[in-house]
Design a protein around this motif. Structure first.
Motif, PDB file in Angstrom:
ATOM      1  N   TRP A  53      23.533  24.951 -34.389  1.00 63.26           N
ATOM      2  CA  TRP A  53      23.613  23.872 -35.364  1.00 63.26           C
ATOM      3  C   TRP A  53      22.290  23.772 -36.115  1.00 63.26           C
ATOM      4  N   GLY A  54      22.363  23.077 -37.234  1.00 66.24           N
ATOM      5  CA  GLY A  54      21.170  22.897 -38.047  1.00 66.24           C
ATOM      6  C   GLY A  54      20.292  21.793 -37.501  1.00 66.24           C
ATOM      7  N   PRO A  55      19.128  21.577 -38.111  1.00 67.82           N
ATOM      8  CA  PRO A  55      18.234  20.505 -37.665  1.00 67.82           C
ATOM      9  C   PRO A  55      18.861  19.136 -37.906  1.00 67.82           C
ATOM     10  N   VAL A  56      18.356  18.145 -37.190  1.00 68.93           N
ATOM     11  CA  VAL A  56      18.855  16.781 -37.349  1.00 68.93           C
ATOM     12  C   VAL A  56      18.540  16.280 -38.757  1.00 68.93           C
ATOM     13  N   ARG A  57      19.554  15.745 -39.425  1.00 71.63           N
ATOM     14  CA  ARG A  57      19.389  15.191 -40.780  1.00 71.63           C
ATOM     15  C   ARG A  57      19.474  13.673 -40.709  1.00 71.63           C
ATOM     16  N   ASP A  58      18.640  13.008 -41.462  1.00 73.42           N
ATOM     17  CA  ASP A  58      18.669  11.544 -41.532  1.00 73.42           C
ATOM     18  C   ASP A  58      19.488  11.126 -42.738  1.00 73.42           C
ATOM     19  N   ILE A  59      20.496  10.313 -42.477  1.00 77.48           N
ATOM     20  CA  ILE A  59      21.396   9.829 -43.514  1.00 77.48           C
ATOM     21  C   ILE A  59      21.303   8.306 -43.560  1.00 77.48           C
ATOM     22  N   CYS A  60      21.071   7.748 -44.741  1.00 76.77           N
ATOM     23  CA  CYS A  60      21.015   6.298 -44.917  1.00 76.77           C
ATOM     24  C   CYS A  60      22.302   5.840 -45.591  1.00 76.77           C
ATOM     25  N   LEU A  61      23.069   5.005 -44.902  1.00 77.16           N
ATOM     26  CA  LEU A  61      24.339   4.506 -45.429  1.00 77.16           C
ATOM     27  C   LEU A  61      24.213   3.022 -45.752  1.00 77.16           C
ATOM     28  N   GLN A  62      24.738   2.644 -46.912  1.00 76.19           N
ATOM     29  CA  GLN A  62      24.805   1.237 -47.287  1.00 76.19           C
ATOM     30  C   GLN A  62      26.246   0.903 -47.617  1.00 76.19           C
ATOM     31  N   ARG A  63      26.737  -0.143 -46.978  1.00 75.61           N
ATOM     32  CA  ARG A  63      28.135  -0.502 -47.134  1.00 75.61           C
ATOM     33  C   ARG A  63      28.411  -1.015 -48.545  1.00 75.61           C
ATOM     34  N   ARG A  64      29.548  -0.586 -49.101  1.00 80.70           N
ATOM     35  CA  ARG A  64      30.039  -1.078 -50.384  1.00 80.70           C
ATOM     36  C   ARG A  64      31.329  -1.844 -50.151  1.00 80.70           C
TER      37      ARG A  64
END
Length: 692
Positions: free
Chosen positions: A535-546
């Protein structure tokens, strides 16, 4: 799909050898605890405890090291002898080689004498029993996993290896303890725990097409010749051999003067036979002679013979019924013991085994074959001469029973009068009994002759006492039956038909008796975070609810899978992709989190949004579908796991038995392996899928 959690490792405090000398045969069973695996690492015996067994193992280890040193010196001298053209150097090297070979021969003879030391492992009971043949444990060098595992964690898992120093230390402490198991149930569980832990080690750190770079050194159990491999399966096979060897020591030390001790000895020898047979069936082309096919076959037969001997001893203690038929039964049991030891003798005479097995072992097997053949003829004579025949008119039922038993007693019908006449004629019974006693005396004398040829057996007082006692008993009985007016030549007594009331079983190892927890479980669920996955490196994802939600579909547990992403939604714009695994939420590790826990965190996120750590699985050699459930220890061919669910697609095995494991010849699409997983298509788990 919920993760089936492994029970925590059971904690067992084993005694030192000096303490275990009192209670080793009690075989206590360990109870599960709720402690973590790091608090329940088992302890081995104190290697410095001054007991006969510990001193013997210490001497074996020292001789093994000396043999290893001499063999390295010999290899270097041979290379120099072949490389040099200087005649003077050749003469010097040849002289050194002669000294090295002489030292090697002396060391091997000393080791053979230690391996032949059976009295150390025998019971301390005052009862007089023929000694059993136990095996010494294979010795091994220490192994340092630190650098190899740390490098692999950094390279493959992309984590800080220093966070796993405690786990690496626990693994090395477990292996160190495994080298000195106590001679009881706790010692067996220690070996089985390490054996089971090797499955997790293989899955975590040993990819199929490369090795970890760790060398495993083990010494041959009988010759001390070292072997070294980087295959983890070599480690596993050696541990399995020691499980069988420890069972032989437990069986040999039981007090066989009572039925309870005999039953424990039978169970131990049957389990030893099962361990050696399992090793023989699952591994081929072993790097050492003690784990080769012919040697293991011989060991299985030897264990079965010792079980049969214990069955005979139990029959002598529990014989019931009429004296005539019960003594015929004893004679047939003794004949069966003689037959199975003859099979062991044939196995020891094979080309590859003949020069490998200690001379004392071969002598002991031959002595037992002759001894129990003599006993069979003695009990036949006792049945015929010491018991008044129950052929009176008022007891016709007893008469029929005796005739039926006697008809099936001999391999060939004895010459002379019919069976019914022999049983009813005291003189005919005396003559036939005397013929059996004559053969018994001859066999006893042959057993004494073979015994006298072996220096090590001559030192065993118990064996000498048993052989002399039974020989004298047969001679005395013969003198009672002999008469001055016996001028007729005594006919040869026919061979006795061997028979047994209990056929030995080969009890396969049951590794599920010791439940273990993966020491490196912090790395994540094994179904995803294993050495065979990429697997690839850990990615940081920022989610904001709509207003339309986060725009993603989650599925499963530990770790939670992103099963779908709505095009143009919040998740898609943030870079989240279908097939990603959520490993962290707001900096909190959630590799082992349940579906509901992750959903609750997402639903309670504030206006600032939520920070996800995700990884993308690129490939996996064992091709698991993205949702897998680890099965707990139970019984397939490894006796440690359940098989895959019916209908699951066949997978290529990533089993630890990759050291020339014999392939499954049963065919079919389902592959079994230690700690295997089973896979379900996404369509079968819609109940765990939800959109947010």
């Amino acid at each position: 799909m919920e993760q089936v959690e492994q029970p925590a490792t059971r904690q067992v405090e084993t005694q030192s050898l000096s303490e275990a000398a009192v209670s080793e045969d009690e075989m206590p069973s360990a109870l599960p605890t709720e402690e973590s695996h790091r608090e329940s690492i088992r302890k081995g015996c104190d290697p410095l405890a001054q007991t006969q067994r510990s001193r013997l193992q210490h001497r074996r280890a020292r001789i093994n090291q000396q043999i290893n040193k001499e063999m390295r010196m010999r290899a270097g001298a041979e290379n120099l002898f072949r490389a040099t053209t200087n005649n003077k150097v050749k003469e010097t090297v040849a002289l050194e080689l002669s000294f090295v070979n002489s030292n090697l021969q002396l060391l091997k003879e000393e080791l053979e004498e230690l391996n032949s030391n059976m009295e150390v492992y025998q019971t301390e009971s005052e009862g007089v029993n023929v000694p059993m043949i136990p095996l010494g444990l294979k010795e091994t060098k220490e192994v340092d996993f630190t650098v190899s595992i740390q490098d692999f964690i950094c390279e493959h898992y992309g984590e800080d290896a220093s966070l796993y120093d405690k786990e690496i230390k626990d693994l090395m402490e477990l292996r160190q303890a495994m080298r000195t198991p106590s001679r009881n149930q706790a010692g067996l569980e220690l070996l089985i725990e390490y054996y089971n832990q090797l499955f997790y080690l293989d899955q975590r750190f040993f990819p199929q097409h490369r090795n970890l770079g760790v060398h495993f050194h083990w010494y041959d159990s009988l010759t001390g010749v070292p072997s070294c491999q980087r295959a983890l399966a070599f480690e596993k096979g050696s541990v399995l051999f020691n499980i069988g060897a420890l069972y032989t020591q437990i069986g040999a030390r039981q007090d066989r003067s009572a039925t309870a001790g005999i039953d424990r000895a039978i169970d131990a020898f049957q389990r030893a036979a099962g361990a050696f047979n399992y090793l023989k069936e699952n591994f081929s082309n072993a790097p050492s002679l003690d784990m080769s096919g012919p040697s293991l076959c011989m060991l299985v037969r030897l264990m079965i013979a010792q079980v049969q001997e214990c069955v005979f001893e139990r029959v002598t203690l529990t014989a019931q019924g009429k004296p005539f038929t019960s003594q015929l039964c004893l004679a047939q049991e003794a004949a069966r013991v003689s037959d199975v030891y003859s099979l062991v003798q044939q196995s020891m005479s094979q080309t590859l085994v003949k020069d490998y097995v200690p001379f004392s072992w071969a002598s002991m097997v031959q002595v037992k074959s002759e001894h129990f053949r003599a006993l069979s003829h003695y009990y036949a004579a006792t049945a015929l001469c010491d018991n008044k025949h129950c052929g009176e008119e008022e007891d016709e039922e007893c008469d029929e029973e005796a005739q039926k038993a006697f008809l099936q007693f001999h391999v060939n019908v004895p010459a002379g009068p019919p069976v019914c006449t022999v049983l009813q004629d005291p003189e005919a019974r005396r003559r036939l009994g005397k013929a059996h006693l004559r053969r018994a005396v001859i066999r006893h004398e042959e057993a004494l002759r073979v015994h006298s040829l072996c220096k090590i057996l001559r030192k065993m007082d118990i064996l000498q006492d048993v052989l002399s006692l039974t020989h004298r008993r047969s001679l005395d009985k013969y003198s009672e039956l002999d008469r001055e007016d016996d001028f007729d030549e005594i006919a040869d007594a026919p061979e006795i038909q061997s028979q047994t009331l209990q056929k030995p079983d080969i009890t396969s190892p049951n590794f599920s008796t010791v439940q273990v927890t993966d020491i490196f479980q912090k790395l994540g669920p094994l179904s995803v975070f294993c050495a065979r996955a990429r697997w690839g490196p850990v990615r940081d994802i920022c989610l904001q609810r709509r207003d339309g939600g986060l725009g993603l579909t989650l599925r499963g547990d530990s770790p939670v899978l992103v099963a779908g992403v709505v095009p143009g939604g919040c998740a898609a714009e943030a870079g989240l992709r279908e097939g990603d695994y959520i490993v962290a939420v707001d900096g909190q590790d959630c590799k082992w989190a349940k579906h509901a826990e992750v959903v609750q965190i997402l639903k309670s996120c504030s206006d600032r949004g939520v920070q996800l750590g995700v990884v993308t699985l690129h490939s996996q050699d064992t091709q698991v579908d993205r949702r897998s459930v680890m099965l707990s220890h139970s019984g397939d061919k490894e006796n440690t796991r359940r098989s895959m669910l019916a209908g699951a697609r066949g997978q290529s095995s990533g089993s630890l038995l990759n050291w020339n494991r014999k392939k499954n010849r049963d065919g079919g699409g389902v592959t079994k392996r230690l700690g295997s997983t089973f896979s379900l298509s996404f369509g079968t788990i819609r109940d765990t899928e939800s959109m947010y």
